[in-house]
Design a protein around this motif. Structure first.
Motif, PDB file in Angstrom:
ATOM      1  N   PRO A 162     -11.896 -10.023   8.132  1.00  0.00           N
ATOM      2  CA  PRO A 162     -11.469  -8.733   7.566  1.00  0.00           C
ATOM      3  C   PRO A 162     -11.692  -7.567   8.513  1.00  0.00           C
ATOM      4  CG  PRO A 162     -12.698 -10.004   5.935  1.00  0.00           C
ATOM      5  CD  PRO A 162     -12.841 -10.731   7.240  1.00  0.00           C
ATOM      6  N   GLU A 163     -12.805  -7.602   9.250  1.00  0.00           N
ATOM      7  CA  GLU A 163     -13.126  -6.478  10.131  1.00  0.00           C
ATOM      8  C   GLU A 163     -12.175  -6.383  11.313  1.00  0.00           C
ATOM      9  OE1 GLU A 163     -15.934  -9.922  11.313  1.00  0.00           O
ATOM     10  OE2 GLU A 163     -14.992  -9.097   9.489  1.00  0.00           O
ATOM     11  N   ARG A 164     -11.338  -7.400  11.525  1.00  0.00           N
ATOM     12  CA  ARG A 164     -10.410  -7.371  12.657  1.00  0.00           C
ATOM     13  C   ARG A 164      -8.953  -7.224  12.234  1.00  0.00           C
ATOM     14  NH1 ARG A 164     -11.900 -10.971  17.907  1.00  0.00           N
ATOM     15  NH2 ARG A 164     -13.908 -10.014  18.330  1.00  0.00           N
ATOM     16  N   ARG A 165      -8.706  -7.181  10.951  1.00  0.00           N
ATOM     17  CA  ARG A 165      -7.308  -7.142  10.508  1.00  0.00           C
ATOM     18  C   ARG A 165      -6.631  -5.822  10.854  1.00  0.00           C
ATOM     19  NH1 ARG A 165      -8.488  -9.892   4.650  1.00  0.00           N
ATOM     20  NH2 ARG A 165      -9.006 -11.977   5.464  1.00  0.00           N
ATOM     21  N   GLU A 166      -7.358  -4.715  10.743  1.00  0.00           N
ATOM     22  CA  GLU A 166      -6.757  -3.421  11.054  1.00  0.00           C
ATOM     23  C   GLU A 166      -6.572  -3.235  12.553  1.00  0.00           C
ATOM     24  OE1 GLU A 166      -8.703  -0.129   9.251  1.00  0.00           O
ATOM     25  OE2 GLU A 166      -8.462  -0.904   7.209  1.00  0.00           O
ATOM     26  N   ARG A 167      -7.492  -3.815  13.326  1.00  0.00           N
ATOM     27  CA  ARG A 167      -7.387  -3.728  14.790  1.00  0.00           C
ATOM     28  C   ARG A 167      -7.512  -5.142  15.352  1.00  0.00           C
ATOM     29  NH1 ARG A 167     -11.270   0.882  17.085  1.00  0.00           N
ATOM     30  NH2 ARG A 167      -9.986   0.416  18.931  1.00  0.00           N
ATOM     31  N   PRO A 168      -6.429  -5.915  15.296  1.00  0.00           N
ATOM     32  CA  PRO A 168      -6.469  -7.306  15.762  1.00  0.00           C
ATOM     33  C   PRO A 168      -6.866  -7.394  17.225  1.00  0.00           C
ATOM     34  CG  PRO A 168      -4.445  -6.855  14.558  1.00  0.00           C
ATOM     35  CD  PRO A 168      -5.099  -5.532  14.803  1.00  0.00           C
TER      36      PRO A 168
END
Length: 354
Positions: free
Chosen positions: A132-138
């Motif tokens: 989840p913590e990487r979905r906005e900034r893959p």
């Protein structure tokens, strides 16, 4: 009938024309404290010809120690007929370069025929971002020009990286072109499968033929090792019997399909109690990202027996053990739900089929 030969019993094992040798039985990329298991790799042998499945860390030395090839300087791979890669995870391929680059010096110089190598093709699309913590900034895509190569392409890149060595050996030592020693092939998927690797990576399907010679017929099927795709299980049918290697997979109907009625099923296994204690929600180092992978993409000790029972296999052999340093008693729990013979795999164990 399956006969188990412990490490050190290679001479007795050789009386079986069809046999399976566990070269390495450790699962996962970690180096395990308190374990001497090598990385995952298995050989199916018919007479003096051998078929290697996966190239985990240390497979070459284990192949030599198993006595599968002739003894002597620069010998050993003389009888290697085919290589089959289940999927592109590094722990299954990390010593693949050893096969390619050291083959010249270990028996493959002057083979009667090229060694056939089969593995997954291009995935076609990147897997989704789970964390989840990487979905906005893959994360940045590594090698965006071709981020999901198949075996043919990745092999070509490996050889390019060692161009200096290859050119030197061919010019200074008169070695043959490696492309005369190996024939690399991506495994084509049957029409209508593989259209949605990010949805269902193992849709219901029938096994399909990958390879055939006078010794063996090899079939494959997609298994569920999400998000890796394609991931294969392989079945080897010989005059002596049938062997299935699961590759890495969660509980999967396709695995039951390809293993139905086999004499021997060599299946991966993980200890979920250990996983929970290490990275579960109540642990000191919770890792929900790795936890979801272990739950979805692998088969637990409680699940593997019922899978084998559904398939109606005679003997179940556990390999790709996670953790690799767990006592054998942990793995014997897999007998629950399985009425056949359970074997906890060991490096250099051989299983003979009669």
């Amino acid at each position: 009938m399956v006969t188990v030969h412990r490490p050190g019993e290679a001479r007795a094992a050789a009386r079986h024309r069809t046999r399976v040798t566990l070269l390495g039985t450790a699962g996962g990329p970690p180096w395990w404290d308190g374990s001497d298991r090598a990385g995952i790799s298995t050989v199916v042998s018919v007479g003096d010809e051998h078929y290697l499945v996966d190239c985990g860390e240390g497979w070459g030395r284990r192949f030599r120690a198993a006595g599968l090839g002739p003894a002597g300087f620069q010998r050993g791979l003389d009888g290697l007929r085919g290589v089959f890669v289940t999927h592109h995870h590094s722990d299954h391929l990390v010593d693949y370069p050893n096969l390619l680059l050291l083959a010249w010096h270990n028996g493959a110089d002057g083979l009667r025929r090229p060694i056939q190598v089969f593995g997954p093709g291009d995935r076609g699309t990147l897997p989704p971002v789970f964390a989840p913590e990487r979905r906005e900034r893959p994360p940045e895509v590594f090698h965006p020009e071709s981020p999901t190569p198949g075996l043919v392409e990745s092999t070509g890149r490996l050889l390019e990286a060692y161009a200096l060595d290859i050119n030197d050996r061919m010019r200074d030592n008169a070695k043959p072109d490696l492309r005369e020693i190996f024939e690399i092939r991506d495994i084509p998927l049957p029409e209508g499968t593989g259209d949605d690797p990010n949805g269902d990576p193992a849709p219901e399907m029938s096994p399909f033929e990958v390879y055939r010679d006078e010794n063996v017929r090899v079939t494959a099927i997609l298994v569920d090792h999400r998000p890796v795709f394609p991931a294969f299980a392989f079945r080897f049918d010989t005059a002596g019997g049938s062997v299935v290697l699961s590759g890495d997979t969660g509980v999967c109907d396709n695995l039951v399909t390809i293993a139905r009625g086999a004499d021997l099923l060599v299946h991966e296994c993980i200890d979920l109690d250990w996983v929970e204690q290490l990275i579960g929600p109540g642990s000191e180092t919770p890792d929900p990202n790795l936890m979801q992978h272990m739950l979805a993409a692998h088969t637990s000790v409680e699940e593997v027996g019922p899978q084998a029972e559904k398939a109606g296999v005679g003997t179940l052999v556990l390999t790709h053990l996670v953790p690799a340093n767990a006592p054998a008693g942990k793995w014997r729990r897999a007998q629950a739900g399985f009425s056949g013979t359970l074997v906890v795999g060991e490096d250099l164990m051989t299983l003979g089929l009669d």
